[in-house]
Design an enzyme around this catalytic site. Structure first.
Site, mmCIF file in Angstrom:
data_model
loop_
_atom_site.group_PDB
_atom_site.id
_atom_site.type_symbol
_atom_site.label_atom_id
_atom_site.label_comp_id
_atom_site.label_asym_id
_atom_site.label_seq_id
_atom_site.Cartn_x
_atom_site.Cartn_y
_atom_site.Cartn_z
ATOM 1 N N PHE A 99 0.842 -1.191 0.000
ATOM 2 C CA PHE A 99 0.000 0.000 0.000
ATOM 3 C C PHE A 99 0.884 1.251 0.000
ATOM 4 C CE2 PHE A 99 -2.428 3.246 2.363
ATOM 5 C CZ PHE A 99 -3.609 3.257 1.638
ATOM 6 N N ASN A 193 -3.297 1.870 11.024
ATOM 7 C CA ASN A 193 -4.045 2.274 9.831
ATOM 8 C C ASN A 193 -4.465 0.984 9.145
ATOM 9 O OD1 ASN A 193 -5.156 3.473 7.588
ATOM 10 N ND2 ASN A 193 -3.205 3.966 6.634
ATOM 11 N N PRO A 194 -5.493 0.315 9.698
ATOM 12 C CA PRO A 194 -5.864 -0.995 9.169
ATOM 13 C C PRO A 194 -6.664 -0.856 7.876
ATOM 14 C CG PRO A 194 -7.439 -0.345 10.833
ATOM 15 C CD PRO A 194 -6.387 0.748 10.779
#
Length: 299
Positions: A99, A193-194
């Protein structure tokens, strides 16, 4: 006899950047001029200030520039082309399988850093570290911090390992649901920050929908709340009484997350925080001590 024509003069840097910006704008890239300049600087490596100075003269466009611009026009993320994501004071190595950290997350890091100011050796845990942006920034900016991070994806873990090794972060490959059992009850701060996107919510941006790994986007369940709920449960397990939990989420999830934390009876000082765009981007809470929890549970 026909004389061969002379080769066409090479395109100047200024003309190439103008042309690239127009092409990227037509392709729908959100920041076409900035991306055009960053791609040129990726090849020239002179810094944006010097790049703009060179554009005032007849400096030729760097070799291979048109090819990079064409990749970006296909909405391949800029960071995948350059291999670098800038986050706070760090340059992070990124690429397919991890990500790409967002500027919005920088404010979440600041909340964690502000919380540990004055602590000589704070213990901080990052749940779902991805590229290592959060854990690495805290380790870099908080002298004496003991930072732990967990990542589930082997691909993202490999990128995080590259980014975090020089910073002294303890990184493991594992599940945020049960990671670091040996640290239970000892952490000063847990930050996360899942993944939190609902299952049916497909991101609009091609860079996200096609290139960010799905396991870093979708939080599980129709509402995307499985992993955020698990992160909160792990934070309650890991923190000492009075410890601080902060989690990033989507703007529309702020109310739900605050209510979830409140209903558990585990947390006090539940607070929603705005990002630089004024959106409800994160929620923090303080772990109540056992007597307060017992009182809330009617024991």
């Amino acid at each position: 006899m026909i004389e061969p024509t002379s080769a066409a003069p090479s395109q100047t840097l200024a003309a190439a950047v103008r042309e690239a910006a127009a092409l990227l704008a037509e392709a729908g890239v959100p920041s076409p001029r900035a991306d055009a300049e960053l791609l040129a600087d990726h090849l020239l490596n002179v810094g944006l200030g010097r790049l703009r100075s060179l554009m005032l003269g007849d400096t030729p466009a760097p070799e291979g520039y048109a090819e990079l611009v064409a990749e970006r026009a296909r909405r391949i993320p800029l960071q995948h082309i350059t291999g670098v994501a800038h986050f706070r004071y760090l340059e992070l190595a990124v690429g397919p399988g991890v990500f790409i950290p967002r500027p919005e997350t920088e404010s979440v890091v600041q909340l964690a850093i502000d919380r540990v100011k004055g602590m000589p050796h704070p213990r901080i845990v990052d749940l779902g570290t991805g590229s290592g942006a959060i854990a690495g920034s805290i380790a870099h900016e908080v002298p004496g911090a003991e930072v732990h991070a967990v990542e589930y994806s082997p691909f993202a873990h490999a990128w995080a390992a590259k980014n975090l090794a020089p910073l002294g972060v303890n990184l493991i490959l594992g599940d945020l649901r049960d990671a670091f059992a040996e640290l239970d009850g000892t952490a000063d701060v847990v930050v996360s920050n899942p993944p939190y996107i609902p299952a049916e919510a497909i991101p609009n941006e091609p860079e996200v929908a096609l290139h960010d790994p799905p396991e870093a986007l979708y939080g599980g369940g129709a509402d995307g709340m499985e992993l955020p709920t698990a992160a909160a449960a792990s934070a309650a397990r890991l923190l000492r009484p009075g410890g601080y939990f902060v989690m990033e989420h989507a703007e529309v999830q702020a109310g739900w997350i605050a209510a979830m934390l409140a209903s558990s009876g585990t947390w006090t000082a539940i607070t929603t925080h705005l990002d630089l765009n004024g959106k409800e981007r994160a929620t923090s809470a303080v772990l109540a001590d056992q007597s307060t929890r017992n009182e809330r549970m009617g024991q």
